[in-house]
Each structure stands twice: as C-alpha cells, then as structure tokens.
Design a protein around this motif. Structure first.
Motif, PDB file in Angstrom:
ATOM      1  N   TRP A  25      36.546  42.572  45.461  1.00 40.81           N
ATOM      2  CA  TRP A  25      37.404  41.837  44.535  1.00 40.81           C
ATOM      3  C   TRP A  25      38.808  41.676  45.101  1.00 40.81           C
ATOM      4  N   ASP A  28      42.348  40.473  40.070  1.00 42.70           N
ATOM      5  CA  ASP A  28      41.508  40.851  38.934  1.00 42.70           C
ATOM      6  C   ASP A  28      40.192  40.073  38.899  1.00 42.70           C
ATOM      7  N   ARG A  29      39.803  39.478  40.053  1.00 39.26           N
ATOM      8  CA  ARG A  29      38.589  38.663  40.072  1.00 39.26           C
ATOM      9  C   ARG A  29      37.636  39.103  41.188  1.00 39.26           C
ATOM     10  N   ALA A 122      44.796  47.323  29.052  1.00 36.16           N
ATOM     11  CA  ALA A 122      43.513  47.246  29.760  1.00 36.16           C
ATOM     12  C   ALA A 122      42.352  47.541  28.826  1.00 36.16           C
ATOM     13  N   ARG A 355      35.748  38.464  35.988  1.00 34.78           N
ATOM     14  CA  ARG A 355      36.742  39.526  35.991  1.00 34.78           C
ATOM     15  C   ARG A 355      36.188  40.743  36.735  1.00 34.78           C
ATOM     16  N   ALA A 357      35.308  43.898  36.859  1.00 33.31           N
ATOM     17  CA  ALA A 357      35.050  44.990  35.910  1.00 33.31           C
ATOM     18  C   ALA A 357      33.676  45.564  36.180  1.00 33.31           C
ATOM     19  N   ASP A 373      39.575  44.905  35.296  1.00 34.70           N
ATOM     20  CA  ASP A 373      40.500  43.882  35.771  1.00 34.70           C
ATOM     21  C   ASP A 373      41.132  44.245  37.105  1.00 34.70           C
ATOM     22  N   GLY A 374      40.296  44.751  38.003  1.00 32.21           N
ATOM     23  CA  GLY A 374      40.756  45.056  39.352  1.00 32.21           C
ATOM     24  C   GLY A 374      41.370  46.412  39.554  1.00 32.21           C
ATOM     25  N   VAL A 375      41.482  47.205  38.492  1.00 35.98           N
ATOM     26  CA  VAL A 375      42.059  48.550  38.596  1.00 35.98           C
ATOM     27  C   VAL A 375      40.957  49.581  38.403  1.00 35.98           C
TER      28      VAL A 375
END
Length: 378
Positions: A25, A28-29, A122, A355, A357, A373-375
C-alpha cells in the motif's frame, strides 16, 4: 510517499488466497498483492510470518468499548476510545451504536459521528441508531419510554451524515411506509429489529424499503408453525441481509448454521453488539441508570436479561469457524458482507485502489494487528 508492505504466508483478499505474498500500500490505499519475491528493496516491509492477512473486519453494531458507552460519551473522543478498544480484537472499522435515546441525543450522536470522520478518527464509518422506533414487546435492554413512531417532519429534523453511513434499526411494523420510503430516498440504511411483526405486517411494500434485519433471532417475533414472524420473514427475504451475534450465548449454534444455509450468499454477516465491557477494566457499566455487568461470560441487567454482548470480532470469527463454517466464508462475513450491507465500495476486500485496511490473525484467529487506512496498529 513511502510504499509499505505486509508479507505473510497466507493473504486472503476476500475472494481468493495468496501464498507467500505481500499486501502493498501507499498512503491510505492498496497498491496490489504481489509475490514476496518480487518486492523492490525500497519497500518498507513488515513480515507477519505464518499468520493470515484478511480484509479489515467491519462491525456495524458496536455500543461501546474500553469502558465507554456511546450513549454516555456521545463525542468524537468517545468514538475514538471505542474504536481503539475494538482494534485490539481485529476490528478495522465500525459503526458506534446509539441505544434508544431522545431526539436531541440522537442529533448529538449524528453530529459526533460526522465530527469524528472530519477529524480523521481511525475506524469510524458512520453511526448506527438502534431505536427508538422499536416495538415495546421486543424492547430487550432498551428504554420503552423513549419509543415512538417518526413522522417525515421529525426525520427531516435530524442531521443525517453527509460523509459517513447512517444506519437505523427500527420495528418496521411501527413505522409507516412513507417514513420508510423517506429514509431510503435519503440514503439511510434501514434494518428491521426489535420487532414483533407478523408476516402480514411486514408487507412487500414495507420490505422494499428494508435493507436488512438486526441481530437475527434476538428481539424479534419467532418462527412458528402457523406464523413466520420477523425471524421467518428475515430468512425468506432474499434481498435483505441479516446480522447475527455469534458469541454462543445470544443464538444457538444450530440456528447460526441454519441461517447460513437459508440466506443467499453474502446476506449473513457477523456483528458483536458489543458493550463497554470489551476492553474494559471493570466489566461493568451503566445504561439508562441501570448497571450492566458480565456474569458467567454474558452481559445482563438487574433482571437477568441479556443486555448486549461481551465479545470481539476475532472471537466471533473463531467461533463461527469452530462451528463448521468455511474459513473464507467467515472472513467475508466479518468484512466483505458488512461493507456490502452499508453500500461501501472501497472497503471489505483487499484490491488495488481500496482503503488500506486489513486484519492480521494468529493461528487461533485471535487478532495480532490491524491495518487501518495505511496505519498498522499492533
């Protein structure tokens, strides 16, 4: 922008399995799922070994978590606490759920969810209003003094979400067709629950405006020999999804398996109906002035009635698989199908452009980490 990846022995994208692969990723994608051997050296990699990576779990009915009930802390901060508590149990996204409240409290909840989304909290996808347009004969732990049947003018007064999902649980027999149509026309997801309806009360006209049924079997008129009730109607309404609690307390195992056989593919999904006790330090909380506590593994009020669930999504998934449902199907019941129920087209599967996730599970299906979301949240 840095490109990141999770490498794992097994990645399930919502449709098929990938072996010895990487979920890649950027921001956030999702970029793609590729063989681990093809990753450029510039990619920042987190290896999770033999664990399974699945689409991020989505729970559309969460009343509370981390010692916070949404009813008691109807703020963006309260939503954040609830989301953090459920991430420990594999939930990437959720709908904070308001149990039957006053119109002013409902407005506050809608505004809080909109603010949480605007602030980038989030995991929040919107809000679930469970009541107060319910049937007093199936009230469960709800306060029947708050129940009423809404007019269109009353519906127009609510600040329905613009950036997130608004989901409403109502007893369709107590809401007129015009009000149901208004909700559909304004993109509110409508679910029938806490309903004592007969088959004849759930007319084809009303069912056309019903997207789903809330916590199947619980707080709804049962299936009987001469009357399908809400349960039988839910099972036979093919266009409508059914959410179901799989804690082994709310619904008998055989009923879960029966519902899965009867509902069309994609129309049975897992919810926790979790309360503040998930991630709690005390295992007790107050709802409408009444103390709710965990007793013998289940949440009950002072009269001994079930008052929500004390379970996370990871344990729910583990239960459903242990009861005999196919692993891939259960993972979809916790991610892909909830996304479809909410009409969301960028979550629920691991595809390019969606996203970023994912839920990472240990061999026993307990949560190891969650990507939102990328975290990555360990």
């Amino acid at each position: 922008m840095t490109i990141r990846a999770i490498t794992a022995k097994t990645i399930f994208d919502g449709e098929q399995y990938h072996s010895d692969s990487a979920l890649v990723w950027k921001g956030d994608r999702i970029v793609d799922i590729v063989p681990t051997s093809t990753l450029p050296v510039s990619v920042i990699v987190t290896d999770v070994g033999d664990r399974i990576v699945a689409p991020g779990f989505i729970d559309i009915q969460v009343n509370g978590g981390g010692d916070v009930m949404f009813n008691s802390d109807t703020t963006a901060d309260g939503i954040d606490t609830i989301c953090r508590a459920h991430r420990q149990h594999g939930t990437a996204y959720l709908l904070p759920t308001l149990i039957s409240a006053t119109p002013e409290e409902m407005k506050t909840a809608l505004i809080a969810a909109e603010c949480a989304i605007e602030q980038g909290v989030a995991g929040v996808l919107g809000v679930h209003l469970e009541g107060p347009w319910l049937n007093k004969d199936k009230k469960g732990a709800h306060d029947a003094n708050k129940f009423y049947s809404p007019t269109i003018e009353q519906l127009e007064a609510f600040p329905w979400l613009e950036r997130g999902v608004s989901l409403v649980t109502l007893a369709a027999e107590n809401v007129d067709t015009q009000a149901l149509n208004w909700l559909q026309q304004h993109h509110v997801v409508v679910s029938c629950g806490h309903s004592n309806a007969t088959q004849h009360q759930l007319t084809a006209e009303k069912l056309a405006s019903v997207n789903g049924f809330t916590h199947l079997f619980n707080a709804m008129s049962p299936l009987e020999g001469r009357e399908p009730g809400t349960v039988g109607t839910a099972l036979m309404t093919d266009h409508a999804w059914c959410s179901i609690i799989v804690d082994g307390i709310h619904v008998a195992t055989q009923n879960v398996l029966m519902a899965h056989k009867l509902k069309p593919e994609g129309k049975l999904l897992i919810v926790t109906d979790a309360m503040a006790s998930v991630g709690s330090r005390t295992n007790r909380f107050v709802l409408d002035g009444e103390e709710i506590s965990v007793q013998d593994g289940k949440l009950v009020n002072s009269s001994g009635s079930l008052a929500g669930a004390h379970i996370g999504m990871d344990q729910s998934v583990a239960n459903a698989i242990a009861w005999g449902l196919n692993e891939a199907e259960v993972l979809r019941m916790a991610s892909t199908y909830p996304a479809e129920a909410l009409n969301l087209d960028d979550v629920g599967t691991l595809k390019p452009g969606y996203r970023a996730a994912a839920t990472i599970l240990n061999s026993d299906y307990s949560s190891y980490a969650v990507l939102v979301d990328g975290v990555l949240n360990p």
